[in-house]
Design a protein around this motif. Structure first.
Motif, PDB file in Angstrom:
ATOM      1  N   GLY A  81       0.796  -1.222   0.000  1.00 23.48           N
ATOM      2  CA  GLY A  81       0.000   0.000   0.000  1.00 23.48           C
ATOM      3  C   GLY A  81       0.823   1.263   0.000  1.00 23.48           C
ATOM      4  N   GLN A  82       2.141   1.143   0.245  1.00 17.12           N
ATOM      5  CA  GLN A  82       2.977   2.334   0.369  1.00 17.12           C
ATOM      6  C   GLN A  82       3.131   3.091  -0.952  1.00 17.12           C
ATOM      7  OE1 GLN A  82       5.991   1.582   3.968  1.00 17.12           O
ATOM      8  NE2 GLN A  82       6.334   0.209   2.268  1.00 17.12           N
ATOM      9  N   GLY A  83       2.851   2.428  -2.045  1.00 14.16           N
ATOM     10  CA  GLY A  83       2.897   3.120  -3.324  1.00 14.16           C
ATOM     11  C   GLY A  83       1.525   3.456  -3.850  1.00 14.16           C
ATOM     12  N   GLY A  84       0.501   3.226  -3.038  1.00 21.06           N
ATOM     13  CA  GLY A  84      -0.874   3.415  -3.484  1.00 21.06           C
ATOM     14  C   GLY A  84      -1.321   4.857  -3.457  1.00 21.06           C
ATOM     15  N   GLN A  85      -2.426   5.114  -4.124  1.00 26.79           N
ATOM     16  CA  GLN A  85      -2.940   6.470  -4.238  1.00 26.79           C
ATOM     17  C   GLN A  85      -3.402   7.011  -2.900  1.00 26.79           C
ATOM     18  OE1 GLN A  85      -2.667   8.145  -7.169  1.00 26.79           O
ATOM     19  NE2 GLN A  85      -3.206   9.939  -5.937  1.00 26.79           N
ATOM     20  N   ASP A  86      -3.867   6.137  -1.999  1.00 25.66           N
ATOM     21  CA  ASP A  86      -4.328   6.605  -0.695  1.00 25.66           C
ATOM     22  C   ASP A  86      -3.205   7.308   0.063  1.00 25.66           C
ATOM     23  OD1 ASP A  86      -6.840   5.659  -1.168  1.00 25.66           O
ATOM     24  OD2 ASP A  86      -6.637   3.851   0.055  1.00 25.66           O
ATOM     25  N   ILE A  87      -2.009   6.707   0.063  1.00 27.18           N
ATOM     26  CA  ILE A  87      -0.882   7.318   0.774  1.00 27.18           C
ATOM     27  C   ILE A  87      -0.420   8.578   0.055  1.00 27.18           C
ATOM     28  CG2 ILE A  87       1.596   7.006   1.210  1.00 27.18           C
ATOM     29  CD1 ILE A  87       1.072   4.445   2.510  1.00 27.18           C
ATOM     30  N   VAL A  88      -0.393   8.549  -1.263  1.00 26.85           N
ATOM     31  CA  VAL A  88       0.007   9.738  -2.023  1.00 26.85           C
ATOM     32  C   VAL A  88      -0.929  10.902  -1.696  1.00 26.85           C
ATOM     33  CG1 VAL A  88       0.207  10.735  -4.334  1.00 26.85           C
ATOM     34  CG2 VAL A  88       1.101   8.438  -3.882  1.00 26.85           C
ATOM     35  N   ASP A  89      -2.239  10.649  -1.699  1.00 26.32           N
ATOM     36  CA  ASP A  89      -3.210  11.702  -1.394  1.00 26.32           C
ATOM     37  C   ASP A  89      -3.018  12.217   0.032  1.00 26.32           C
ATOM     38  OD1 ASP A  89      -4.296  11.433  -3.912  1.00 26.32           O
ATOM     39  OD2 ASP A  89      -5.970  10.170  -3.261  1.00 26.32           O
ATOM     40  N   TRP A  90      -2.789  11.280   0.965  1.00 22.01           N
ATOM     41  CA  TRP A  90      -2.578  11.670   2.363  1.00 22.01           C
ATOM     42  C   TRP A  90      -1.326  12.523   2.507  1.00 22.01           C
ATOM     43  CZ3 TRP A  90       1.617  10.160   5.416  1.00 22.01           C
ATOM     44  CH2 TRP A  90       1.534  10.519   6.766  1.00 22.01           C
ATOM     45  N   MET A  91      -0.250  12.149   1.821  1.00 22.13           N
ATOM     46  CA  MET A  91       0.986  12.932   1.892  1.00 22.13           C
ATOM     47  C   MET A  91       0.778  14.334   1.334  1.00 22.13           C
ATOM     48  SD  MET A  91       3.958  10.156   0.871  1.00 22.13           S
ATOM     49  CE  MET A  91       5.283  11.358   1.069  1.00 22.13           C
ATOM     50  N   MET A  92       0.088  14.436   0.208  1.00 15.09           N
ATOM     51  CA  MET A  92      -0.161  15.748  -0.389  1.00 15.09           C
ATOM     52  C   MET A  92      -0.981  16.633   0.551  1.00 15.09           C
ATOM     53  SD  MET A  92      -1.034  14.446  -4.267  1.00 15.09           S
ATOM     54  CE  MET A  92      -1.615  16.053  -4.799  1.00 15.09           C
ATOM     55  N   ASP A  93      -1.988  16.053   1.183  1.00 12.49           N
ATOM     56  CA  ASP A  93      -2.827  16.804   2.113  1.00 12.49           C
ATOM     57  C   ASP A  93      -2.018  17.245   3.336  1.00 12.49           C
ATOM     58  OD1 ASP A  93      -5.514  17.722   3.045  1.00 12.49           O
ATOM     59  OD2 ASP A  93      -5.174  16.203   4.594  1.00 12.49           O
ATOM     60  N   THR A  94      -1.171  16.348   3.855  1.00 11.48           N
ATOM     61  CA  THR A  94      -0.346  16.672   5.024  1.00 11.48           C
ATOM     62  C   THR A  94       0.648  17.776   4.705  1.00 11.48           C
ATOM     63  OG1 THR A  94      -0.541  14.378   5.800  1.00 11.48           O
ATOM     64  CG2 THR A  94       1.236  15.713   6.738  1.00 11.48           C
ATOM     65  N   ILE A  95       1.258  17.708   3.537  1.00 14.55           N
ATOM     66  CA  ILE A  95       2.217  18.735   3.119  1.00 14.55           C
ATOM     67  C   ILE A  95       1.540  20.100   3.024  1.00 14.55           C
ATOM     68  CG2 ILE A  95       3.579  19.512   1.130  1.00 14.55           C
ATOM     69  CD1 ILE A  95       4.211  16.478   0.667  1.00 14.55           C
ATOM     70  N   ALA A 147       3.413  18.767  -4.834  1.00 11.77           N
ATOM     71  CA  ALA A 147       2.857  19.332  -3.596  1.00 11.77           C
ATOM     72  C   ALA A 147       3.927  20.055  -2.789  1.00 11.77           C
ATOM     73  CB  ALA A 147       2.226  18.218  -2.763  1.00 11.77           C
ATOM     74  N   LEU A 148       5.125  19.507  -2.727  1.00 13.22           N
ATOM     75  CA  LEU A 148       6.209  20.147  -1.991  1.00 13.22           C
ATOM     76  C   LEU A 148       6.604  21.479  -2.639  1.00 13.22           C
ATOM     77  CD1 LEU A 148       8.419  16.997  -1.297  1.00 13.22           C
ATOM     78  CD2 LEU A 148       7.285  18.396   0.447  1.00 13.22           C
ATOM     79  N   LYS A 149       6.661  21.494  -3.953  1.00 13.95           N
ATOM     80  CA  LYS A 149       7.042  22.725  -4.651  1.00 13.95           C
ATOM     81  C   LYS A 149       5.974  23.803  -4.497  1.00 13.95           C
ATOM     82  CE  LYS A 149       8.704  22.223  -8.815  1.00 13.95           C
ATOM     83  NZ  LYS A 149       8.835  21.727 -10.211  1.00 13.95           N
ATOM     84  N   ALA A 150       4.706  23.404  -4.631  1.00 13.20           N
ATOM     85  CA  ALA A 150       3.615  24.375  -4.617  1.00 13.20           C
ATOM     86  C   ALA A 150       3.340  24.926  -3.223  1.00 13.20           C
ATOM     87  CB  ALA A 150       2.345  23.737  -5.179  1.00 13.20           C
ATOM     88  N   ASN A 151       3.585  24.131  -2.193  1.00 14.36           N
ATOM     89  CA  ASN A 151       3.211  24.537  -0.837  1.00 14.36           C
ATOM     90  C   ASN A 151       4.395  24.941   0.036  1.00 14.36           C
ATOM     91  OD1 ASN A 151       0.161  23.823  -0.690  1.00 14.36           O
ATOM     92  ND2 ASN A 151       1.085  21.972  -1.550  1.00 14.36           N
ATOM     93  N   CYS A 152       5.486  24.214  -0.033  1.00 11.81           N
ATOM     94  CA  CYS A 152       6.628  24.485   0.852  1.00 11.81           C
ATOM     95  C   CYS A 152       7.632  25.433   0.205  1.00 11.81           C
ATOM     96  CB  CYS A 152       7.302  23.172   1.262  1.00 11.81           C
ATOM     97  SG  CYS A 152       6.185  21.992   2.055  1.00 11.81           S
ATOM     98  N   LEU A 153       8.168  25.033  -0.944  1.00  8.64           N
ATOM     99  CA  LEU A 153       9.162  25.876  -1.603  1.00  8.64           C
ATOM    100  C   LEU A 153       8.571  27.228  -2.003  1.00  8.64           C
ATOM    101  CD1 LEU A 153      11.086  23.338  -3.887  1.00  8.64           C
ATOM    102  CD2 LEU A 153      11.624  24.088  -1.553  1.00  8.64           C
ATOM    103  N   ALA A 154       7.337  27.227  -2.462  1.00 14.43           N
ATOM    104  CA  ALA A 154       6.703  28.478  -2.885  1.00 14.43           C
ATOM    105  C   ALA A 154       6.543  29.457  -1.726  1.00 14.43           C
ATOM    106  CB  ALA A 154       5.343  28.185  -3.513  1.00 14.43           C
ATOM    107  N   ASN A 155       6.493  28.948  -0.509  1.00  8.69           N
ATOM    108  CA  ASN A 155       6.358  29.794   0.674  1.00  8.69           C
ATOM    109  C   ASN A 155       7.684  30.023   1.379  1.00  8.69           C
ATOM    110  OD1 ASN A 155       3.548  30.340   0.590  1.00  8.69           O
ATOM    111  ND2 ASN A 155       3.126  28.270   1.313  1.00  8.69           N
ATOM    112  N   GLY A 156       8.771  29.684   0.706  1.00 11.30           N
ATOM    113  CA  GLY A 156      10.098  29.957   1.264  1.00 11.30           C
ATOM    114  C   GLY A 156      10.501  29.064   2.413  1.00 11.30           C
ATOM    115  N   ILE A 157       9.888  27.898   2.525  1.00 13.52           N
ATOM    116  CA  ILE A 157      10.209  26.973   3.619  1.00 13.52           C
ATOM    117  C   ILE A 157      11.328  26.039   3.167  1.00 13.52           C
ATOM    118  CG2 ILE A 157       9.304  25.098   5.061  1.00 13.52           C
ATOM    119  CD1 ILE A 157       6.554  26.452   4.839  1.00 13.52           C
ATOM    120  N   PRO A 158      12.482  26.069   3.822  1.00 15.10           N
ATOM    121  CA  PRO A 158      13.578  25.164   3.425  1.00 15.10           C
ATOM    122  C   PRO A 158      13.153  23.709   3.561  1.00 15.10           C
ATOM    123  CG  PRO A 158      14.046  26.218   5.542  1.00 15.10           C
ATOM    124  CD  PRO A 158      12.837  26.894   4.988  1.00 15.10           C
TER     125      PRO A 158
END
Length: 381
Positions: A78-92, A117-128
């Motif tokens: 399940g670690q490569g499944g869409q459920d985890i991907v969606d959860w990671m994107m939401d958490t980020i 998700a990391l680029k749009a939410n973290c890097l875009a807001n200047g978070i290292p």
């Protein structure tokens, strides 16, 4: 007269130096909030030392740590499944946007959508942001991430393939068993493995880890289904989680002409290393993948952006061909993180009341000492 001139010059140096020193504040020692997320669910014990190490680094670095872990799936596949991907994107998104964002972020990249998700939410807001364990190539190609901390998965597969070719000259076909359901880490490992063994590569097999019978059936359906029989010696590259070891042993009991090479290590692997069918495991030192991102992010934030210039900080792989013993076993992964309680901390002696100098006095004394020494050298006083 010369002596008077020298003293005046010395006083001028001390004044200017102290003023310059006072104008540069010390690194901010406030408690930081650092977030993290990975595709390693609670079923995968490989991740236990990663999370333990991050907690330890947070204690050592005065960090409030929010390292999220997916706990709604008991399946490794399940670690490569869409459920985890969606959860990671939401958490980020929750950690890197809004009114209570983290000061720094680290994550695995098990899917291109997580990178987005990391680029749009973290890097875009200047978070290292630091990437760990998986997705180093994607992060490097994308740019702006601080580091990748882990083992290069393509090289892990390629090195394993070259080593397996040499170790099993009688093997006619080689297969890569992906238990992660298409995670980038196993996709890259299998790609490197295929490049190493060349025309002898059979294919990547997506295995079913729900039971021993399902595991064996998923392997047999490909190898026997393609060839009509198991036939000649076969070399397999596979994960070494505890359940995988038991399933692979059962597979070997049915098909004696199989050689098994593992990626990662586990207590289960250490128990079977030395058996004829098991050739090795690989170590990528997962403890370091949890400890370093927290510590390095804290230092980078507090030091105004200073960081190492090397992007890839490789923690592996190294080949493990025999089970460690004694202290070596304690130092091998999964590393056991020890958290000292108050009774174990060294006793400290406080100065007498009124005797402790103020921070300003300590700083001035340090400045004075350094500049006096420099002046004495310059003027020969």
């Amino acid at each position: 007269m010369a002596s008077l001139y020298n003293r005046a010059a010395l006083a001028s140096i001390l004044f200017v130096g102290a003023t310059a020193e006072e104008s540069c504040p010390c690194p901010d020692g406030k408690t930081l909030r650092i977030g993290g997320v990975s595709h390693g669910n609670v079923a995968d014990k490989f991740w236990d030392p990663v999370y333990a190490a991050a907690e330890r680094a947070a204690m050592d670095s005065s960090v409030d740590l929010d390292f999220a872990r997916y706990d709604e799936s008991s399946s490794l596949t399940g670690q490569g499944g869409q459920d985890i991907v969606d959860w990671m994107m939401d958490t980020i998104e929750k950690m890197c946007t809004g009114d209570n964002t983290v000061d720094g972020m680290f994550s695995t990249i098990n899917d291109a959508a997580v990178l987005t998700a990391l680029k749009a939410n973290c890097l875009a807001n200047g978070i290292p942001t630091v990437i760990i364990n998986a997705g180093g190539n994607l992060a490097q190609e994308s740019g702006n991430f601080l580091h990748f901390i882990g083992a290069d998965d393509y090289n892990t597969g390629k090195d394993s393939g070259e080593k397996l070719l040499a170790a099993c000259p009688t093997c006619q076909r080689f297969y890569c068993l992906d238990h992660c359901g298409g995670c980038t880490s196993w996709t890259d490992r299998c790609r490197g493995f295929e490049d190493a063994v060349g025309e002898a590569y059979g294919q990547t097999i997506q295995i079913d880890d729900s039971s021993e019978d399902a595991y064996i059936a998923s392997v047999e359906s490909v190898i026997i289904g393609t060839n009509g029989t198991w036939g000649d010696d076969v070399g397999l590259l596979l994960g070494t989680h505890q359940s995988m070891i038991l399933f692979a042993e059962a597979l070997h009991n049915k098909h004696k002409k199989v050689k098994l090479a593992g990626v990662d290590t586990s207590p289960g692997l250490f128990q079977v290393l030395g058996d004829d069918e098991w050739l090795w495991g690989t170590s990528q030192q997962p403890y370091l993948q949890g400890y370093y991102p927290v510590q390095m992010l804290a230092n980078t934030i507090r030091m105004g952006g200073q960081s190492l210039q090397t992007f890839n900080l490789e923690t592996g792989p190294t080949f493990v061909t025999e089970a460690p013993e004694g202290q070596a076993l304690c130092n091998s992964d999964p590393f056991q993180s020890c958290v000292a309680d108050d009774a174990q901390k060294p006793e400290t002696v406080s100065p007498l009341a009124g005797d402790e100098p103020s921070p300003g006095a300590r700083k001035l004394a340090s400045v004075t000492t350094r500049f006096v020494s420099a002046a004495l050298r310059i003027f020969g006083i």
